[in-house]
Design a protein around this motif. Structure first.
Motif, PDB file in Angstrom:
ATOM      1  N   LEU A  74      -7.706  46.931  17.533  1.00 31.63           N
ATOM      2  CA  LEU A  74      -8.942  47.149  18.343  1.00 31.63           C
ATOM      3  C   LEU A  74      -9.699  46.015  18.353  1.00 31.63           C
ATOM      4  O   LEU A  74     -10.631  45.790  19.376  1.00 31.63           O
ATOM      5  N   THR A  75      -9.696  45.089  17.429  1.00 35.26           N
ATOM      6  CA  THR A  75     -10.739  43.974  17.118  1.00 35.26           C
ATOM      7  C   THR A  75      -9.951  42.521  17.433  1.00 35.26           C
ATOM      8  O   THR A  75     -10.423  41.414  16.956  1.00 35.26           O
ATOM      9  N   GLY A  76      -8.722  42.588  17.804  1.00 34.78           N
ATOM     10  CA  GLY A  76      -7.840  41.335  17.708  1.00 34.78           C
ATOM     11  C   GLY A  76      -7.645  40.568  16.421  1.00 34.78           C
ATOM     12  O   GLY A  76      -7.851  39.530  16.272  1.00 34.78           O
ATOM     13  N   GLY A  77      -7.681  41.427  15.387  1.00 36.04           N
ATOM     14  CA  GLY A  77      -7.383  41.109  14.075  1.00 36.04           C
ATOM     15  C   GLY A  77      -8.618  40.549  13.016  1.00 36.04           C
ATOM     16  O   GLY A  77      -8.678  40.124  12.121  1.00 36.04           O
ATOM     17  N   LYS A  78      -9.694  40.650  13.732  1.00 37.95           N
ATOM     18  CA  LYS A  78     -11.294  40.134  13.165  1.00 37.95           C
ATOM     19  C   LYS A  78     -11.766  41.397  12.456  1.00 37.95           C
ATOM     20  O   LYS A  78     -12.731  40.934  11.517  1.00 37.95           O
ATOM     21  N   GLY A  79     -11.560  42.605  12.536  1.00 35.49           N
ATOM     22  CA  GLY A  79     -12.389  43.618  12.089  1.00 35.49           C
ATOM     23  C   GLY A  79     -13.383  43.940  12.569  1.00 35.49           C
ATOM     24  O   GLY A  79     -14.258  43.237  13.522  1.00 35.49           O
ATOM     25  N   PRO A  80     -14.044  45.271  12.447  1.00 35.60           N
ATOM     26  CA  PRO A  80     -15.313  45.815  13.112  1.00 35.60           C
ATOM     27  C   PRO A  80     -16.488  44.886  12.582  1.00 35.60           C
ATOM     28  O   PRO A  80     -16.356  44.803  11.223  1.00 35.60           O
ATOM     29  N   GLU A  81     -17.289  44.665  13.526  1.00 34.78           N
ATOM     30  CA  GLU A  81     -18.617  43.857  12.871  1.00 34.78           C
ATOM     31  C   GLU A  81     -19.482  45.019  12.200  1.00 34.78           C
ATOM     32  O   GLU A  81     -20.229  44.574  11.065  1.00 34.78           O
ATOM     33  N   LYS A  82     -19.468  46.351  12.474  1.00 35.58           N
ATOM     34  CA  LYS A  82     -20.390  47.143  11.724  1.00 35.58           C
ATOM     35  C   LYS A  82     -19.797  48.466  11.251  1.00 35.58           C
ATOM     36  O   LYS A  82     -18.776  49.023  12.042  1.00 35.58           O
TER      37      LYS A  82
END
Length: 390
Positions: free
Chosen positions: A249-257
């Motif tokens: 869901l985040t393009g492999g970057k992980g959720p910010e919050k």
């Protein structure tokens, strides 16, 4: 009067107890019209929180009608007025209250020496929530004494129903504060662990505050359904990998919050991790299960924020602080500063932006309270939120 009374682990009874009396000039007596069972009450029901004593009256989410006031209330409250009572008792005059940090009021905990020994400093007095936080009788009762009543109240518009405003006393501002603490930006993905009542309020709060997408993680189908109805993408952690799905869901970057709306009784879908924490609890080497915290730390995007409204009571084990430090994560937590948020939240309810009563699944009498505690704890009958009428 009748009240729900704690007598030990999983032993809550509806009993007759003495009526409350005015004890201080700033007191008021409230006739309770409606109250609720909160997820935090389950920590007391299962006796994970220390400081309970047999005979304690339960409940910290309630509202009602003013029936008596002390002379020190000075007309701020009048007989017949309808008020929601926050779970945090506040003096409104100490340094912390003046700064808006109401949940750490320096004066309202009448057992502040116990809190200071447990936490290093006192925190606010709380209704119906252990003698560490003052041992004040709670609101799952016909009547309640409200200390510092000239400050510890929320007046509500006559046009709004009890069920629309009841949750201003806890779960709505708790979910709201969790989202505010996350400093949500329009580009953010916000991941919320727990689709119970606080998680549901956090979902809707995050969307009201402009998150790009909100993801809610749980394993109970009806709770996931409710989160989806509120606009969240859902992950069933009993069926799919939270890490893999969040990366998708985040393009492999992980959720910010990331928001932990579960707290000390988290369940791990991984059998070995859950067994480890249960054994550590059983031999008293930790008091709380930090399953959600570990996962949040691992999946959160570097330089992200972890917001923790979920209640923790003592010690946790195997929390990866190296990851917190090296990823530059910010942790924000705390009991809710209820009165900081309620003017804005009353306005949002009145304007129709949100109706918090959506979360109610069960309505019952006070006498049915002990049975409803079991139903809520065991998630039977699709139970998400219980409201009781004395």
């Amino acid at each position: 009067m009748r009240a729900l009374v704690w007598h030990g682990t999983q032993d809550i009874r509806c009993e007759t107890v003495p009526d409350p009396q005015i004890e201080d000039e700033r007191d008021a007596i409230i006739k309770v019209t409606v109250c609720a069972i909160c997820g935090s009450d389950l920590h007391l029901y299962d006796h994970f929180m220390p400081g309970m004593q047999s005979g304690d009256v339960m409940g910290h989410e309630f509202m009602g009608e003013v029936v008596e006031t002390g002379r020190g209330v000075n007309g701020v409250l009048k007989k017949g007025e309808r008020v929601v009572i926050p779970f945090t008792i506040i003096c409104g005059e100490c340094d912390q209250c003046k700064r808006g940090f109401f949940s750490v009021c320096e004066r309202s905990n009448r057992n502040k020496h116990i809190a200071a020994k447990a936490f290093g400093h006192t925190t606010a007095g709380l209704f119906g929530y252990t003698h560490i936080t003052g041992g004040y009788p709670g609101g799952q009762a016909e009547y309640v004494r409200v200390p510092f009543a000239d400050k510890t109240h929320i007046k509500v518009p006559d046009a709004l129903t009890d069920e629309q405003v009841l949750f201003l006393g806890d779960i709505f501002p708790t979910g709201w504060q969790a989202a505010v603490q996350a400093d949500i930006q329009p580009t953010d993905t916000v991941a919320i662990w727990g689709a119970g009542p606080v998680g549901q309020m956090a979902v809707r709060s995050a969307l009201l505050l402009g998150a790009r997408q909100v993801v809610c993680i749980d394993s109970v189908p009806e709770r996931l359904d409710m989160a989806r109805a509120g606009g969240a993408i859902t992950i069933d952690n009993s069926r799919e990998s939270v890490v893999e799905r969040l990366n998708e869901l985040t393009g492999g970057k992980g959720p910010e919050k990331c928001i932990d709306a579960v707290g000390m009784e988290a369940h791990a879908p991984r059998a070995l991790e859950h067994a480890y924490d249960r054994v550590k609890q059983a031999v008293m080497l930790e008091s709380d299960r930090p399953t959600v915290l570990r996962e949040m730390i691992y999946v959160c995007r570097p330089a992200g924020i972890l917001s923790i409204p979920g209640v923790y009571g003592g010690l946790i084990d195997k929390v990866p602080m190296g990851a917190v430090m090296n990823k530059g994560l910010t942790i924000r937590t705390g009991q809710t500063h209820v009165n900081r948020w309620t003017d804005d939240l009353v306005r949002r309810i009145d304007e129709g932006q949100i109706d918090p009563s959506f979360v109610i699944t069960h309505r019952a009498s006070l006498e049915q309270g002990p049975e409803m505690y079991r139903t809520f704890r065991d998630k039977k009958d699709n139970c998400i939120k219980v409201v009781l009428r004395p």
